[in-house]
Design an enzyme around this catalytic site. Structure first.
Site, short mmCIF file in Angstrom:
data_model
loop_
_atom_site.label_atom_id
_atom_site.label_comp_id
_atom_site.label_asym_id
_atom_site.label_seq_id
_atom_site.Cartn_x
_atom_site.Cartn_y
_atom_site.Cartn_z
N CYS A 135 -3.27 8.11 -2.39
CA CYS A 135 -2.94 7.62 -3.73
C CYS A 135 -2.73 6.10 -3.72
O CYS A 135 -1.69 5.61 -3.27
CB CYS A 135 -1.67 8.32 -4.23
N CYS A 138 0.15 4.96 -6.05
CA CYS A 138 1.49 5.20 -5.50
C CYS A 138 1.82 4.24 -4.36
O CYS A 138 2.94 3.78 -4.23
CB CYS A 138 1.64 6.62 -4.96
N ASP A 139 0.84 3.97 -3.49
CA ASP A 139 1.16 3.30 -2.22
C ASP A 139 0.56 1.90 -2.05
O ASP A 139 0.90 1.21 -1.09
CB ASP A 139 0.68 4.19 -1.04
#
Ligand code: NAP
Length: 332
Positions: A135, A138-139
């Site tokens: 992701c 997200c990261d």
């Protein structure tokens, strides 16, 4: 008999397909529950910017998810947070078992999407969450000014690879062929981006690190067989999805394609009567938000139609209510 919560339609999964099925079932005023183990939105929640959903030049995944969920709730659908563990047939109904009680429904619409596929190479599991990610939204921010590898040649790899350039110094886009599966517009954007370097006809055979952190990947040129290492601190894996179809036990045969995606007819009904599939879980050419909402619309409308027919069967309509007698049916 267990104490089930009773519904006309149960929708399993709260991504765009599930939320659309919920909207149509809710507007048809049938008793509907949507069971989702996390927050509603599915993969929308992992998508930063959406620019290919008609009517919206640009919308974030989170906002589109919230709008879809609010709209379904407005029409009376119950959204419940529950992890579905199994579905079985009982009489003409379906029993949906969750970690938090069971639900009984006449029709089930499966919109449970899929899980990111794994490479299955050494280091992938070990460094998951410590450099290995599925992701970018997200990261990505954890890799500011670092060099990362993105693996895959589909829409997700190209789109997420370009997204990562907001943070990172360099993205090595590693794909096992020289042709991309992704849409041309996404390939163009990646090629134009100075921070993206294409590494084609190449597979990653190992992810290596030290001190609990990724340090390099081992690459193999598929033509020459030559091996080399590439220093990166992040590895983003976008190599497709495995459908979430594990709810029925082995005695129930749900027809599926060689990759496990459920085969449906044109009404989105699977080979199991009363069970529909829509969105990423269904075998089809492409998996877009637009195709997911289209599938789900068809599934919900057909389920509502069959539900009404079923109710009329249970309480037969008196003959004189059928309207004027058709002359072609008069005998003698
Ligand atoms: P995908 O389209 O199935 O592409 C997977 C890619 O990973 C392919 O390029 C494949 O290579 C490669 N791959 C598969 N297994 C591999 C392995 N073991 N090792 C190395 N490479 C491997 O998956 P996706 O990109 O996740 O997309 C899934 C669906 O969501 C698609 O239908 C896509 O259109 C949709 N999607 C759409 C958007 C958008 O429209 N904006 C964004 C994201 C996703 P080969 O090409 O050689 O098979």
């Amino acid at each position: 008999m267990e104490n089930h919560h009773q519904y006309d339609i149960a929708i399993i999964g709260g991504g765009p397909a599930g939320l659309t099925a919920a909207l149509y079932a809710g507007r048809a005023r049938v008793k509907t529950v949507l069971l989702e183990r996390g927050a509603p939105g599915g993969q929308l929640l992992n998508t930063e910017a959406i620019e290919d959903y008609p009517g919206f030049d640009h919308i974030t995944g989170t906002e589109l998810a919230q709008r879809m969920a609010d709209q379904a709730v407005k029409f009376g659908v119950e959204l419940k947070t529950a992890n579905v563990t199994s579905i079985r047939r009982e009489g003409g109904k379906k029993v949906i078992q969750t970690d938090d009680g069971s639900f009984l429904a006449d029709f089930v619409i499966l919109t449970a999407g899929g899980e990111p596929k794994k490479l299955g190479i050494p280091g992938e599991k070990e460094f998951q969450g410590r450099g290995v990610s599925q992701c970018a939204v997200c990261d990505g921010a954890f890799f500011k000014e670092e060099e990362v590898a993105v693996i895959g040649g589909g829409d997700a790899a190209l789109e997420e690879g370009v997204f990562l350039t907001r943070y990172v110094k360099k993205v090595y886009l590693i794909h096992r062929r020289s042709q991309f599966r992704a849409q041309a517009i996404l390939v163009e954007a990646a090629k134009k981006n100075a921070k993206v370097e294409m590494v084609l006809n190449t597979v990653v055979t190992e992810i290596r690190g030290g001190d609990g952190q990724v340090r390099e990947v081992v690459l193999k040129d598929v033509d020459s067989g030559q091996m080399r290492t590439l220093p990166v601190t992040g590895v983003f894996v976008f190599i497709g999805f495995q459908p979430n179809v594990q709810f029925f036990d082995h005695r129930e045969h749900l027809e599926h394609d060689p990759l496990g995606f459920l085969v449906t007819d044109s009404t989105m009904q699977t080979s199991l009567p009363g069970v529909y599939a829509a969105g990423d879980v269904r075998a089809q050419l492409t998996r877009q938000i637009t195709t997911a909402v289209g599938d789900a619309t068809t599934a919900a409308i057909d389920a509502v139609k069959k539900l009404e027919a079923k109710k009329h069967e249970a309480t037969p309509i008196p003959v004189d209510l059928y309207g004027p007698t058709r002359p072609d049916l008069i005998v003698g």
